[in-house]
Design a protein around this motif. Structure first.
Motif, PDB file in Angstrom:
ATOM      1  N   THR A  61       0.818  -1.209   0.000  1.00  0.00           N
ATOM      2  CA  THR A  61       0.000   0.000   0.000  1.00  0.00           C
ATOM      3  C   THR A  61       0.856   1.266   0.000  1.00  0.00           C
ATOM      4  N   ARG A  62       2.166   1.083  -0.239  1.00  0.00           N
ATOM      5  CA  ARG A  62       3.116   2.209  -0.376  1.00  0.00           C
ATOM      6  C   ARG A  62       3.132   3.104   0.858  1.00  0.00           C
ATOM      7  N   ASN A  63       3.104   2.467   2.027  1.00  0.00           N
ATOM      8  CA  ASN A  63       3.129   3.224   3.276  1.00  0.00           C
ATOM      9  C   ASN A  63       4.364   2.881   4.089  1.00  0.00           C
ATOM     10  N   GLU A  64       4.698   3.811   5.013  1.00  0.00           N
ATOM     11  CA  GLU A  64       5.852   3.615   5.882  1.00  0.00           C
ATOM     12  C   GLU A  64       5.655   2.392   6.771  1.00  0.00           C
ATOM     13  N   ALA A  65       4.444   2.242   7.323  1.00  0.00           N
ATOM     14  CA  ALA A  65       4.187   1.145   8.255  1.00  0.00           C
ATOM     15  C   ALA A  65       2.708   0.815   8.275  1.00  0.00           C
ATOM     16  N   ALA A  66       2.394  -0.367   8.798  1.00  0.00           N
ATOM     17  CA  ALA A  66       1.003  -0.809   8.881  1.00  0.00           C
ATOM     18  C   ALA A  66       0.834  -1.715  10.088  1.00  0.00           C
ATOM     19  N   VAL A  67      -0.411  -1.914  10.501  1.00  0.00           N
ATOM     20  CA  VAL A  67      -0.713  -2.874  11.552  1.00  0.00           C
ATOM     21  C   VAL A  67      -2.078  -3.479  11.239  1.00  0.00           C
ATOM     22  N   VAL A  68      -2.199  -4.792  11.426  1.00  0.00           N
ATOM     23  CA  VAL A  68      -3.472  -5.471  11.146  1.00  0.00           C
ATOM     24  C   VAL A  68      -4.358  -5.376  12.383  1.00  0.00           C
ATOM     25  N   THR A  69      -5.622  -5.049  12.164  1.00  0.00           N
ATOM     26  CA  THR A  69      -6.588  -4.973  13.265  1.00  0.00           C
ATOM     27  C   THR A  69      -7.756  -5.908  12.957  1.00  0.00           C
ATOM     28  N   ASN A  70      -8.620  -6.019  13.948  1.00  0.00           N
ATOM     29  CA  ASN A  70      -9.778  -6.892  13.815  1.00  0.00           C
ATOM     30  C   ASN A  70     -10.950  -6.071  13.253  1.00  0.00           C
ATOM     31  N   GLY A  71     -10.751  -5.465  12.071  1.00  0.00           N
ATOM     32  CA  GLY A  71     -11.785  -4.628  11.469  1.00  0.00           C
ATOM     33  C   GLY A  71     -11.455  -3.150  11.599  1.00  0.00           C
ATOM     34  N   ALA A  72     -12.225  -2.325  10.884  1.00  0.00           N
ATOM     35  CA  ALA A  72     -11.978  -0.887  10.919  1.00  0.00           C
ATOM     36  C   ALA A  72     -12.453  -0.266  12.233  1.00  0.00           C
ATOM     37  N   ALA A  73     -13.522  -0.806  12.814  1.00  0.00           N
ATOM     38  CA  ALA A  73     -13.993  -0.270  14.099  1.00  0.00           C
ATOM     39  C   ALA A  73     -12.925  -0.522  15.168  1.00  0.00           C
ATOM     40  N   ALA A  74     -12.330  -1.708  15.141  1.00  0.00           N
ATOM     41  CA  ALA A  74     -11.213  -1.985  16.044  1.00  0.00           C
ATOM     42  C   ALA A  74     -10.058  -1.025  15.740  1.00  0.00           C
ATOM     43  N   GLY A  75      -9.885  -0.706  14.463  1.00  0.00           N
ATOM     44  CA  GLY A  75      -8.851   0.250  14.062  1.00  0.00           C
ATOM     45  C   GLY A  75      -9.048   1.605  14.726  1.00  0.00           C
ATOM     46  N   LEU A  76     -10.299   2.034  14.848  1.00  0.00           N
ATOM     47  CA  LEU A  76     -10.592   3.307  15.523  1.00  0.00           C
ATOM     48  C   LEU A  76     -10.162   3.248  16.989  1.00  0.00           C
ATOM     49  N   ALA A  77     -10.478   2.131  17.643  1.00  0.00           N
ATOM     50  CA  ALA A  77     -10.117   1.988  19.059  1.00  0.00           C
ATOM     51  C   ALA A  77      -8.589   1.925  19.216  1.00  0.00           C
ATOM     52  N   VAL A  78      -7.957   1.130  18.377  1.00  0.00           N
ATOM     53  CA  VAL A  78      -6.503   0.944  18.472  1.00  0.00           C
ATOM     54  C   VAL A  78      -5.758   2.255  18.159  1.00  0.00           C
ATOM     55  N   ALA A  79      -6.210   2.952  17.106  1.00  0.00           N
ATOM     56  CA  ALA A  79      -5.554   4.207  16.727  1.00  0.00           C
ATOM     57  C   ALA A  79      -5.722   5.252  17.834  1.00  0.00           C
TER      58      ALA A  79
END
Ligand SMILES: *Cc1c(COP(=O)(O)O)cnc(C)c1O
Length: 371
Positions: A61-79
């Motif tokens: 995805t041409r990004n510096e870094a990434a992390v896998v989450t359990n969905g986008a809603a989980a992504g909101l909590a994690v971020a």
């Protein structure tokens, strides 16, 4: 596989609506299923897998870094959690009763939505700016203070009316050293949204794995700056943190990677042509059945694909009624009901040609029976 659902007495649905979570998000292509099956056969150190999969997703995805989450809603909590705690282990353990100074998330009032709870479950407090119609730069400037963990921004066109443009939010937040987190869960296509938003200066950008990407439904990922992603990593996985109930399994990680690999490698022009052809054949089928149907653009949250908009104001049934008849029929068909109450919308994103033909013939029958 329909047998499995039939045995349980659960009816499958033709998805003419969207990547709706309530009907399963999307369908996984064979390579995604195969990746998950392979992953399921072995034990593997989960943290190491997370690092390797994330590094590959960042690259794709041409990004510096990434992390896998359990969905986008989980992504909101994690971020959110990551912006609150950074990489301070004692702060990581303090949530949802933050011992940290930074416990405020700035959000446009016009962008408040059902996923707010994913942000506030970390213990963060929402600080609203603007109203439902407009927001001014000075409102964002004065909302940002020493307690600000991040500014949360939703790129869907559903939430753009009344909001400051993302570029302006980034400019103002950057000048104050505050990260901007973008929820772009369903913002594909175009594929370049995977890197365009971070290149525009967003600190973290969240995607759902189970929508346009056709990965596992309980997967998603965050891309962005390495320092913040490092903090995100402390809130995912099997380690103890507020993210522990949102753990990502090995099958979801590998399935997501296969899905991202497939998606970035797709012939996007061909996909676009397929959507256009589908929309055009549905439109002409419905028109010859007597419907007032036309191509609409863009997709429901502003994505780069067309839709079929069916105006029912000259028929004897309301959009809700038609949707209910379609939903309760056999096969069950789900269409979208937009905010404008005159229409039903048919979305080509998850529709196969054979299913589109069924949708058209069912709608034809229904109109004929009402006449
Ligand atoms: C769908 C959606 C989510 C949640 O995505 P999941 O992957 O189902 O958790 C979050 N934010 C927005 C804007 C969405 O559209």
């Amino acid at each position: 596989m329909t047998d499995f659902y039939a045995k349980l007495g659960v009816k499958t649905v033709i998805n003419a609506a969207d990547s709706y979570t309530m009907i399963g998000g999307s369908r996984m292509p064979a390579e995604v299923v195969e990746a998950m099956a392979q992953a399921s056969r072995h034990f593997v150190p989960l943290d190491e897998l997370q690092l390797r999969v994330s590094a590959r997703i960042a690259e794709l995805t041409r990004n510096e870094a990434a992390v896998v989450t359990n969905g986008a809603a989980a992504g909101l909590a994690v971020a959110t959690a990551a912006c609150m705690t950074g990489t301070d282990e004692s702060l990581v353990r303090s949530l949802p009763f933050p011992g940290c100074l930074k416990n405020e998330v700035v959000i446009h009032r016009c962008q408040r939505n059902g996923f707010d709870m994913a942000i506030t479950q970390t213990g963060a407090k929402l600080v609203e700016i603007g109203d439902v119609e407009s927001t001014f730069a000075w409102q964002l400037e004065s909302a940002i203070g020493e307690r600000t963990a991040c500014v949360m921004y939703f790129t869907s066109t559903q939430y753009s009316r009344g909001a400051l443009p993302l570029e302006e939010v980034i400019r103002i937040a950057d000048a104050r050293g505050v990260p901007v987190v973008v929820d772009a869960a369903a913002q594909l296509p175009p594929v370049d949204n995977l890197w365009r938003l971070t290149q525009a200066g967003a600190s973290l950008v969240i995607f759902s794995g189970g929508k346009t990407l056709c990965g596992p439904q309980s997967s998603g990922f965050i891309v962005g700056r390495e320092a913040l992603i490092a903090a995100c990593r402390l809130h995912v996985g099997a380690r103890i943190s507020i993210g522990r109930p949102m753990k990502v399994g090995k099958e979801e990680m590998t399935g997501l990677l296969a899905a991202v690999e497939r998606y970035v490698g797709l012939d996007h022009a061909a996909v676009k042509n397929r959507h256009e052809a589908l929309v055009s054949s549905i439109c002409s089928g419905l028109q010859s059945a007597g419907y007032d149907a036309e191509r609409a653009y863009p997709g429901p949250t502003g994505q780069d694909y067309p839709l079929v908009k069916v105006d029912l104001s000259r028929t004897r049934f309301s959009p809700e009624k038609l949707a209910t008849i379609l939903r309760s029929g056999d096969p069950s068909i789900l269409v979208a009901l937009p905010w404008d109450k005159r229409y039903v919308v048919i979305n080509p994103l998850h529709l196969r040609e054979d299913e589109a033909a069924i949708v058209v013939s069912r709608m034809q029958e229904i109109l004929a029976s009402e006449a």
